[in-house]
Design a protein around this motif. Structure first.
Motif, PDB file in Angstrom:
ATOM      1  N   VAL A 101       0.737  -1.276   0.018  1.00 34.85           N
ATOM      2  CA  VAL A 101      -0.062  -0.054   0.044  1.00 34.85           C
ATOM      3  C   VAL A 101       0.991   1.189   0.065  1.00 34.85           C
ATOM      4  CG1 VAL A 101      -1.513   1.306   1.425  1.00 34.85           C
ATOM      5  CG2 VAL A 101      -1.982  -1.075   1.147  1.00 34.85           C
ATOM      6  N   ILE A 102       2.014   1.185   0.902  1.00 34.85           N
ATOM      7  CA  ILE A 102       2.712   2.523   0.929  1.00 34.85           C
ATOM      8  C   ILE A 102       3.487   2.691  -0.138  1.00 34.85           C
ATOM      9  CG2 ILE A 102       4.920   3.317   2.039  1.00 34.85           C
ATOM     10  CD1 ILE A 102       2.549   3.708   3.914  1.00 34.85           C
ATOM     11  N   LEU A 103       3.738   1.632  -1.172  1.00 36.56           N
ATOM     12  CA  LEU A 103       4.744   1.701  -2.074  1.00 36.56           C
ATOM     13  C   LEU A 103       4.049   2.291  -3.573  1.00 36.56           C
ATOM     14  CD1 LEU A 103       7.016  -1.437  -1.468  1.00 36.56           C
ATOM     15  CD2 LEU A 103       7.873   1.102  -1.710  1.00 36.56           C
ATOM     16  N   CYS A 104       2.574   2.416  -3.370  1.00 34.24           N
ATOM     17  CA  CYS A 104       1.948   2.953  -4.471  1.00 34.24           C
ATOM     18  C   CYS A 104       2.080   4.297  -4.214  1.00 34.24           C
ATOM     19  CB  CYS A 104       0.479   2.257  -4.215  1.00 34.24           C
ATOM     20  SG  CYS A 104       0.176   0.608  -4.472  1.00 34.24           S
ATOM     21  N   HIS A 105       2.601   4.961  -3.117  1.00 40.29           N
ATOM     22  CA  HIS A 105       2.599   6.430  -3.039  1.00 40.29           C
ATOM     23  C   HIS A 105       3.855   6.902  -3.008  1.00 40.29           C
ATOM     24  CE1 HIS A 105      -1.863   6.239  -2.288  1.00 40.29           C
ATOM     25  NE2 HIS A 105      -1.512   5.431  -1.648  1.00 40.29           N
ATOM     26  N   ARG A 106       4.141   8.192  -2.958  1.00 40.52           N
ATOM     27  CA  ARG A 106       5.409   8.660  -3.141  1.00 40.52           C
ATOM     28  C   ARG A 106       6.030   8.841  -1.840  1.00 40.52           C
ATOM     29  NH1 ARG A 106       5.755  11.560  -7.864  1.00 40.52           N
ATOM     30  NH2 ARG A 106       7.254  13.135  -6.934  1.00 40.52           N
ATOM     31  N   CYS A 153      11.075   1.756  -6.609  1.00 42.82           N
ATOM     32  CA  CYS A 153      10.271   2.899  -6.188  1.00 42.82           C
ATOM     33  C   CYS A 153      11.132   4.086  -6.578  1.00 42.82           C
ATOM     34  CB  CYS A 153      10.160   2.984  -4.551  1.00 42.82           C
ATOM     35  SG  CYS A 153       9.167   4.170  -4.060  1.00 42.82           S
ATOM     36  N   LYS A 154      10.724   4.966  -7.579  1.00 39.35           N
ATOM     37  CA  LYS A 154      11.131   6.153  -7.944  1.00 39.35           C
ATOM     38  C   LYS A 154      11.222   7.253  -7.066  1.00 39.35           C
ATOM     39  CE  LYS A 154      10.110   4.914 -12.796  1.00 39.35           C
ATOM     40  NZ  LYS A 154       9.785   5.169 -14.184  1.00 39.35           N
ATOM     41  N   THR A 155      10.621   7.309  -5.665  1.00 37.18           N
ATOM     42  CA  THR A 155      10.571   8.309  -4.943  1.00 37.18           C
ATOM     43  C   THR A 155      11.510   8.113  -3.523  1.00 37.18           C
ATOM     44  OG1 THR A 155       8.640   7.782  -4.041  1.00 37.18           O
ATOM     45  CG2 THR A 155       8.510   9.464  -5.501  1.00 37.18           C
ATOM     46  N   LEU A 156      11.812   6.792  -3.452  1.00 42.34           N
ATOM     47  CA  LEU A 156      12.391   6.248  -2.167  1.00 42.34           C
ATOM     48  C   LEU A 156      13.706   6.811  -2.137  1.00 42.34           C
ATOM     49  CD1 LEU A 156      11.844   4.493   0.198  1.00 42.34           C
ATOM     50  CD2 LEU A 156      12.906   2.511  -0.991  1.00 42.34           C
ATOM     51  N   CYS A 157      14.129   7.607  -1.052  1.00 42.37           N
ATOM     52  CA  CYS A 157      15.395   8.221  -0.784  1.00 42.37           C
ATOM     53  C   CYS A 157      16.172   7.605   0.219  1.00 42.37           C
ATOM     54  CB  CYS A 157      15.168   9.709  -0.492  1.00 42.37           C
ATOM     55  SG  CYS A 157      14.554  10.683  -1.741  1.00 42.37           S
ATOM     56  N   ILE A 158      15.666   6.802   1.199  1.00 46.64           N
ATOM     57  CA  ILE A 158      16.197   6.377   2.427  1.00 46.64           C
ATOM     58  C   ILE A 158      15.538   4.864   2.700  1.00 46.64           C
ATOM     59  CG2 ILE A 158      16.476   6.342   4.848  1.00 46.64           C
ATOM     60  CD1 ILE A 158      16.406   9.598   4.825  1.00 46.64           C
ATOM     61  N   LEU A 159      16.291   3.887   2.855  1.00 42.40           N
ATOM     62  CA  LEU A 159      15.819   2.435   3.116  1.00 42.40           C
ATOM     63  C   LEU A 159      16.722   2.019   4.185  1.00 42.40           C
ATOM     64  CD1 LEU A 159      14.007   0.330   2.313  1.00 42.40           C
ATOM     65  CD2 LEU A 159      15.651  -0.493   0.650  1.00 42.40           C
ATOM     66  N   LYS A 160      15.974   1.741   5.128  1.00 48.39           N
ATOM     67  CA  LYS A 160      16.600   1.043   6.521  1.00 48.39           C
ATOM     68  C   LYS A 160      16.101  -0.376   6.796  1.00 48.39           C
ATOM     69  CE  LYS A 160      18.276   5.736   8.161  1.00 48.39           C
ATOM     70  NZ  LYS A 160      18.451   6.498   9.457  1.00 48.39           N
ATOM     71  N   LEU A 161      16.653  -1.218   6.818  1.00 43.70           N
ATOM     72  CA  LEU A 161      16.148  -2.480   7.154  1.00 43.70           C
ATOM     73  C   LEU A 161      16.957  -3.069   8.088  1.00 43.70           C
ATOM     74  CD1 LEU A 161      15.559  -3.944   3.393  1.00 43.70           C
ATOM     75  CD2 LEU A 161      13.777  -2.569   5.170  1.00 43.70           C
ATOM     76  N   CYS A 176      15.549  -0.082  -9.739  1.00 44.67           N
ATOM     77  CA  CYS A 176      15.739   1.159 -10.419  1.00 44.67           C
ATOM     78  C   CYS A 176      15.234   2.068  -9.008  1.00 44.67           C
ATOM     79  CB  CYS A 176      14.553   1.162 -11.515  1.00 44.67           C
ATOM     80  SG  CYS A 176      14.650   3.041 -12.058  1.00 44.67           S
ATOM     81  N   LEU A 177      16.046   2.330  -8.542  1.00 44.04           N
ATOM     82  CA  LEU A 177      15.763   3.224  -7.362  1.00 44.04           C
ATOM     83  C   LEU A 177      16.815   4.684  -7.459  1.00 44.04           C
ATOM     84  CD1 LEU A 177      16.373   0.860  -4.492  1.00 44.04           C
ATOM     85  CD2 LEU A 177      14.127   1.705  -5.203  1.00 44.04           C
ATOM     86  N   PRO A 178      16.104   5.471  -8.359  1.00 44.48           N
ATOM     87  CA  PRO A 178      17.080   6.603  -8.834  1.00 44.48           C
ATOM     88  C   PRO A 178      17.327   7.555  -7.874  1.00 44.48           C
ATOM     89  CG  PRO A 178      14.664   6.617  -9.728  1.00 44.48           C
ATOM     90  CD  PRO A 178      14.793   5.388  -9.151  1.00 44.48           C
ATOM     91  N   CYS A 179      16.474   7.833  -6.671  1.00 40.28           N
ATOM     92  CA  CYS A 179      16.402   8.523  -5.622  1.00 40.28           C
ATOM     93  C   CYS A 179      17.103   8.376  -4.434  1.00 40.28           C
ATOM     94  CB  CYS A 179      15.266   9.381  -5.563  1.00 40.28           C
ATOM     95  SG  CYS A 179      14.403  10.312  -6.726  1.00 40.28           S
ATOM     96  N   LEU A 180      17.392   6.959  -4.443  1.00 47.45           N
ATOM     97  CA  LEU A 180      17.849   6.364  -3.212  1.00 47.45           C
ATOM     98  C   LEU A 180      19.144   6.829  -2.670  1.00 47.45           C
ATOM     99  CD1 LEU A 180      17.129   4.273  -0.935  1.00 47.45           C
ATOM    100  CD2 LEU A 180      18.578   2.661  -2.118  1.00 47.45           C
TER     101      LEU A 180
END
Length: 243
Positions: free
Chosen positions: A114-119, A140-148, A162-166
């Protein structure tokens, strides 16, 4: 943020003429920013303060779900989180964070869908449970920070990343069984400048290769190299800063 509740509580309990409620008279943008700093449980509670606050919590841009602030019941936790997630205005959502250390729940993968359908711009998960990461997380083309962190995840990386903004990627307490996982992820992250791998378990692997042209910060924690020890770590990062 306790001053907000204390201020309004005193106004309600006082029998004498009360001063102007200056907090509630603030613009929506400022009130929403205040609510963003509250644990999700207290963010929802603000809706009972006055009519002015009834729907403001639905406009939050930071959704932080921490089970230490929520009820002990597994079912109640799930119900509360689902209600909050589906009542929030997801088009405004910037950060989605879950800290869950006590109960296991299988709804996280659906919440991520659900979350990934949005920006969404930031995802921060600390979950002690098996977890499936949806393919959409890697496109996700808007994702800038990913912490797992502490996610018992099998990283099945799709053919296309394709994570152009990460820009920031943290993978902590992971188990890697494929030597090419990191390389495949980084190949689709041209802007990543911070990479943290600590501590990680390398299942039957003895070499690690990190190549990222924009990388300026790389943290390989002691545990990352400890079990089993890596015989070779290759780093290609011309912009990497020396500590």
């Amino acid at each position: 943020m306790a001053f907000v509740f204390e201020h309004l509580r005193r106004m309600k309990e006082s029998n004498r003429k009360v001063p102007v409620d200056r907090i509630s008279s603030l613009p929506d943008e400022l009130l929403i920013n205040i609510i963003n700093f509250l644990p999700i449980k207290y963010a929802v509670i603000t809706s009972i303060l006055s009519r002015r606050w009834i729907n403001l919590f639905k406009e939050v841009t930071h959704l932080d779900i921490d089970d230490s602030f929520l009820c002990n019941s597994y079912n109640a936790f799930i119900a509360f989180t689902c209600k909050m997630l589906y009542s929030a205005k997801l088009s405004n959502m910037i950060r989605f964070r879950i800290n869950n250390e006590r109960c296991l729940f299988t709804s996280v993968d659906r919440w991520l869908d659900v979350i990934l359908c949005h920006r969404i711009q930031e995802i921060d998960l600390r979950i002690q449970m098996p977890l499936r990461l949806p393919d959409s997380m890697f496109t996700c083309k808007t994702l800038c920070i990913l912490k797992l962190t502490e996610c018992y995840v099998i990283l099945n990386i799709p053919d296309t990343v394709c994570l152009p903004c990460l820009k920031i990627l943290h993978l902590k307490k992971f188990m890697f069984s494929d030597a090419d996982v990191i390389s495949r992820i980084l190949s689709g992250c041209p802007l990543v400048h911070e990479l943290v791998l600590t501590p990680c378990h390398w299942d039957e692997l003895d070499q690690l290769s990190v190549s990222a042209p924009s990388l300026t910060k790389l943290i390989l924690g002691k545990g990352c190299l400890a079990y089993p020890p890596l015989s070779l770590v290759t780093v290609v990062a011309p912009l990497l800063l020396r500590c």
